[in-house]
Scaffold this motif. Structure first.
Motif, PDB file in Angstrom:
ATOM      1  N   GLU A 152       0.827  -1.210   0.000  1.00  0.00           N
ATOM      2  CA  GLU A 152       0.000   0.000   0.000  1.00  0.00           C
ATOM      3  C   GLU A 152       0.860   1.258   0.000  1.00  0.00           C
ATOM      4  O   GLU A 152       0.620   2.201  -0.777  1.00  0.00           O
ATOM      5  CB  GLU A 152      -0.929  -0.002   1.223  1.00  0.00           C
ATOM      6  CG  GLU A 152      -2.177  -0.832   1.064  1.00  0.00           C
ATOM      7  CD  GLU A 152      -3.122  -0.626   2.235  1.00  0.00           C
ATOM      8  OE1 GLU A 152      -2.749   0.089   3.184  1.00  0.00           O
ATOM      9  OE2 GLU A 152      -4.234  -1.168   2.197  1.00  0.00           O
ATOM     10  N   GLU A 153       1.871   1.286   0.865  1.00  0.00           N
ATOM     11  CA  GLU A 153       2.741   2.457   0.929  1.00  0.00           C
ATOM     12  C   GLU A 153       3.496   2.656  -0.385  1.00  0.00           C
ATOM     13  O   GLU A 153       3.637   3.792  -0.878  1.00  0.00           O
ATOM     14  CB  GLU A 153       3.728   2.294   2.077  1.00  0.00           C
ATOM     15  CG  GLU A 153       3.061   2.228   3.454  1.00  0.00           C
ATOM     16  CD  GLU A 153       4.064   1.978   4.561  1.00  0.00           C
ATOM     17  OE1 GLU A 153       5.267   1.844   4.235  1.00  0.00           O
ATOM     18  OE2 GLU A 153       3.655   1.906   5.740  1.00  0.00           O
ATOM     19  N   LEU A 154       3.967   1.571  -0.977  1.00  0.00           N
ATOM     20  CA  LEU A 154       4.728   1.677  -2.220  1.00  0.00           C
ATOM     21  C   LEU A 154       3.873   2.202  -3.364  1.00  0.00           C
ATOM     22  O   LEU A 154       4.275   3.130  -4.086  1.00  0.00           O
ATOM     23  CB  LEU A 154       5.319   0.308  -2.575  1.00  0.00           C
ATOM     24  CG  LEU A 154       6.063   0.209  -3.916  1.00  0.00           C
ATOM     25  CD1 LEU A 154       7.293   1.093  -3.899  1.00  0.00           C
ATOM     26  CD2 LEU A 154       6.436  -1.242  -4.213  1.00  0.00           C
ATOM     27  N   LEU A 155       2.673   1.659  -3.530  1.00  0.00           N
ATOM     28  CA  LEU A 155       1.825   2.069  -4.640  1.00  0.00           C
ATOM     29  C   LEU A 155       1.240   3.462  -4.425  1.00  0.00           C
ATOM     30  O   LEU A 155       1.002   4.191  -5.394  1.00  0.00           O
ATOM     31  CB  LEU A 155       0.701   1.042  -4.842  1.00  0.00           C
ATOM     32  CG  LEU A 155       1.170  -0.342  -5.307  1.00  0.00           C
ATOM     33  CD1 LEU A 155       0.002  -1.308  -5.358  1.00  0.00           C
ATOM     34  CD2 LEU A 155       1.835  -0.253  -6.680  1.00  0.00           C
ATOM     35  N   ASP A 156       0.995   3.841  -3.182  1.00  0.00           N
ATOM     36  CA  ASP A 156       0.512   5.200  -2.924  1.00  0.00           C
ATOM     37  C   ASP A 156       1.593   6.235  -3.230  1.00  0.00           C
ATOM     38  O   ASP A 156       1.285   7.350  -3.669  1.00  0.00           O
ATOM     39  CB  ASP A 156       0.056   5.328  -1.465  1.00  0.00           C
ATOM     40  CG  ASP A 156      -1.282   4.651  -1.221  1.00  0.00           C
ATOM     41  OD1 ASP A 156      -2.009   4.406  -2.208  1.00  0.00           O
ATOM     42  OD2 ASP A 156      -1.602   4.351  -0.059  1.00  0.00           O
ATOM     43  N   GLN A 157       2.841   5.885  -2.998  1.00  0.00           N
ATOM     44  CA  GLN A 157       3.924   6.801  -3.339  1.00  0.00           C
ATOM     45  C   GLN A 157       4.059   6.982  -4.844  1.00  0.00           C
ATOM     46  O   GLN A 157       4.485   8.047  -5.312  1.00  0.00           O
ATOM     47  CB  GLN A 157       5.244   6.287  -2.758  1.00  0.00           C
ATOM     48  CG  GLN A 157       5.312   6.353  -1.237  1.00  0.00           C
ATOM     49  CD  GLN A 157       6.577   5.734  -0.696  1.00  0.00           C
ATOM     50  OE1 GLN A 157       7.410   5.221  -1.452  1.00  0.00           O
ATOM     51  NE2 GLN A 157       6.725   5.756   0.625  1.00  0.00           N
ATOM     52  N   ALA A 158       3.690   5.959  -5.619  1.00  0.00           N
ATOM     53  CA  ALA A 158       3.777   6.043  -7.075  1.00  0.00           C
ATOM     54  C   ALA A 158       2.585   6.764  -7.684  1.00  0.00           C
ATOM     55  O   ALA A 158       2.603   7.056  -8.887  1.00  0.00           O
ATOM     56  CB  ALA A 158       3.888   4.642  -7.672  1.00  0.00           C
ATOM     57  N   ALA A 159       1.549   7.058  -6.894  1.00  0.00           N
ATOM     58  CA  ALA A 159       0.367   7.753  -7.407  1.00  0.00           C
ATOM     59  C   ALA A 159       0.608   9.250  -7.419  1.00  0.00           C
ATOM     60  O   ALA A 159       1.483   9.765  -6.710  1.00  0.00           O
ATOM     61  CB  ALA A 159      -0.847   7.416  -6.538  1.00  0.00           C
ATOM     62  N   PRO A 160      -0.156  10.005  -8.238  1.00  0.00           N
ATOM     63  CA  PRO A 160      -0.005  11.468  -8.260  1.00  0.00           C
ATOM     64  C   PRO A 160      -0.282  12.068  -6.892  1.00  0.00           C
ATOM     65  O   PRO A 160      -1.203  11.648  -6.175  1.00  0.00           O
ATOM     66  CB  PRO A 160      -1.043  11.908  -9.295  1.00  0.00           C
ATOM     67  CG  PRO A 160      -1.266  10.714 -10.151  1.00  0.00           C
ATOM     68  CD  PRO A 160      -1.099   9.530  -9.254  1.00  0.00           C
TER      69      PRO A 160
END
Length: 622
Positions: A152-160
């Motif tokens: 979750e943390e990794l993919l949220d960081q990759a989001a705008p």
């Protein structure tokens, strides 16, 4: 909305999004392994749930595209024959790679659900999807909870940055369904949901009976089935008149904190190291021998003249180990005591050897599975230690409920957990004779049949009812019509026993669907084969709530306002300020404002209508 998967959860999730929320859904299922297209019955399994499949397009393993609607058909519609608002398109793809994501329209999608049974497949697809569409809302099914937090943390960081729609939610169907299964199996344990500082408990109560006063609609969530199915969120009049029907009542409880029960003296004695390493018979034999040695020491003290107690004990031990001189010149009593001490010493040698061998065997079998102890009764028999059974076992042990597990595969996921928790486990096929008897089904209180096979669960339940007709039963069944037929038959044949059936995919699908449409689903309360949702909503933008008195903000059979939080728009929570405590006893004349936040209980259809998703154009799917 795009859904990748090919099991019951994927099918029910697509049906939930289409039939309840009115979304356009693309369901991507794995292609047949031999390269041929699946038969219509295989990909049409979801169509039986949807009732609104407008068409299907399949892609074979060679990467080609097969057009047409051979894998689906148009079904259902409105009352006047118009097409239904929601639709489902079924695609076939060997794996969720870039090509499959592009064909499913991931670049234009509002949300993607990855619900394959394999965690690795879901993780790889989530990373690809975030790269193809950074603004995509992701809902991922993972069994590993710690890995899910990191993902979750990794993919949220990759989001705008600042895009609230580009969120990532990791859910587990096992974690979602386990509390409901445990609540259905354990007497006196109710379904508890945390709702913004409140703990809501749904308790099942029997019918009040003629002449008794029934609970009002304000606390009655559902009227249980009387032959035609349950009635969810009844009105005030219906709740008071239904005095012959059981009901699900909502209660508020305060969290007292985790309080461990004080162990009894018997439990404390069983936890001693002596009881762990040595059997009960050996402990009794050693105790009798120690008493005999003590008696010989006292007799020696009385017989031998001018002898102290310490000297008498010393002489007795020398005689016991046969290292004292013969008492030829001493009295007759001293000679007799020496002979008795020697006899006791002969008995001591095999006991010491047995203790050494038994202690060594305990060390060697420390990793072995325990067998059900003698005298065990009132326990829960848990069938199946897969993903669902493992989570249920964890929750049962957290509640200090005695459990006996039955598993066919010794390498199953939950066997290691049962070994570490020292839970008695029987390895064997539950359909074979003697397996349930080994689990002491005749002395048990509840049978939890949670294997992945409906027929296996049913066979185990029927056999258990033959052994103990009044045993409480909770079955895991997937197909709704089959479950209804089983429930009615068992209810009629064993009216004195409680029978419950639950579908893991039915319990988990509302939470996954709520995460895909971006709504906060606090929990789900199972009512027979239906589900009530507890959700937190902002009143702004919802004309059914905003500007209405509390007494008029509920709709019987659809939704009901449970609690109110003033100014709960989330801005103060983001700033670090404490959120106001929700008000449970909401005044009937209170008018809900635009910045308020409410906790509602709603049916799936009622929540979709309350959110107004059916009336929105397809371009506003977010």
């Amino acid at each position: 909305m795009v859904v990748f998967g090919d099991d019951g959860l994927a099918h029910r999730l697509a049906a939930e999004l289409s039939g309840v929320y009115g979304e356009q859904v693309t369901l991507v299922v794995p292609a047949a392994r031999d390269g041929r297209r699946r038969p219509a019955a295989a990909t049409g399994r979801a169509a039986a749930l949807f009732g609104r499949v407008t068409g299907a397009v399949g892609r074979g393993t060679n990467g080609g595209t097969n057009g047409g609607a051979g894998n689906g058909a148009a079904h259902g519609g409105g009352a006047n024959g118009t097409p239904a608002a929601g639709s489902v398109r079924v695609l076939e793809a060997p794996e969720p790679d870039d090509e499959a994501l592009a064909e499913a329209g991931i670049e234009r999608a509002a949300a993607l659900a990855l619900v394959h049974d394999d965690d690795e497949t879901n993780i790889h697809a989530a990373l690809r999807a975030r790269r193809l569409n950074p603004r995509l809302r992701l809902v991922i099914r993972l069994y590993n909870r710690r890995l899910g937090q990191y993902l979750e943390e990794l993919l949220d960081q990759a989001a705008p940055v600042g895009d609230a729609d580009a969120s990532t939610t990791v859910l587990s169907d096992a974690d979602t369904a386990a509390p409901a299964l445990v609540a259905a199996a354990v007497a006196g344990t109710s379904k508890v949901i945390e709702a913004g500082g409140l703990l809501l408990r749904a308790a099942e109560r029997p019918a009040p009976g003629p002449g008794a006063s029934a609970e009002s609609a304000g606390c009655t969530l559902a009227l249980l089935s009387d032959g035609d199915g349950p009635e969810l969120l009844p009105g005030e009049r219906e709740a008071r008149q239904a005095v012959t029907r059981g009901r699900i009542v909502l209660e508020t409880v305060r969290y007292p904190g985790a309080v461990r029960p004080t162990p009894s003296r018997l439990a404390a004695a069983r936890s001693l190291p002596l009881g762990t390493f040595f059997s009960r018979r050996l402990r009794w034999a050693l105790a009798v021998l120690a008493a005999a040695v003590l008696g010989l020491a006292v007799a020696s003290w009385l017989v031998v003249e001018e002898s102290s107690a310490q000297h008498a004990v010393y002489l007795s031990l020398l005689d016991l180990f046969a290292i004292n001189d013969p008492a030829k010149e001493e009295s007759l009593g001293r000679k007799v005591l020496q002979l008795l001490s020697g006899l006791v010493g002969l008995l001591l040698l095999p006991l010491l050897l047995a203790a050494a061998l038994e202690g060594l065997g305990t060390f060697r079998s420390a990793s072995a599975l325990r067998r059900p102890p003698r005298g065990l009764s009132g326990h829960v028999v848990l069938l199946g230690l897969g993903k669902i059974g493992t989570r249920v076992l964890t929750r049962l042990r957290e509640l200090d409920i005695p459990v006996v597990c039955v598993e066919r595969d010794p390498q199953a996921r939950g066997v290691a957990l049962a070994r570490s928790l020292r839970v008695p486990t029987v390895i064997g096929d539950v359909t074979e004779e003697g397996v349930l008897e080994a689990a002491k089904i005749g002395d048990s209180r509840t049978l939890l049949a949670l294997t992945s096979s409906d027929t296996t669960n049913l066979e185990a339940v029927l056999y258990a009812r033959a052994v103990k007709p009044d045993v409480r039963v909770v079955m895991r069944l997937y197909e709704d019509r089959f479950a209804r037929a089983v429930y009615r038959t068992l209810r009629d044949s064993h009216p004195q026993a409680r029978t419950r059936s639950r579908s893991v995919s039915s319990l988990a699908a509302p939470a996954f669907a709520g995460a895909m449409v971006g709504r906060t689903i606090l929990g789900a309360i199972p009512v027979e084969r239906r589900v009530l949702l507890i959700a937190a909503l902002e009143t702004e933008g919802h004309p059914e709530l905003q500007g209405r008195p509390a007494a008029e903000a509920s709709r019987p059979g659809q939704w009901r306002v449970l609690a109110w939080e003033p100014g709960g728009d989330g801005r103060r929570a983001d700033a670090g300020e404490p959120r106001p405590v929700p008000v449970w006893d909401l005044p009937a004349g209170h008018v809900l404002g635009a910045g308020d936040r409410v906790v509602v209980a709603a049916t799936r259809q009622g929540l979709a209508d309350l959110l107004g998703r059916r009336s929105r154009p397809r371009t506003d799917a977010r």
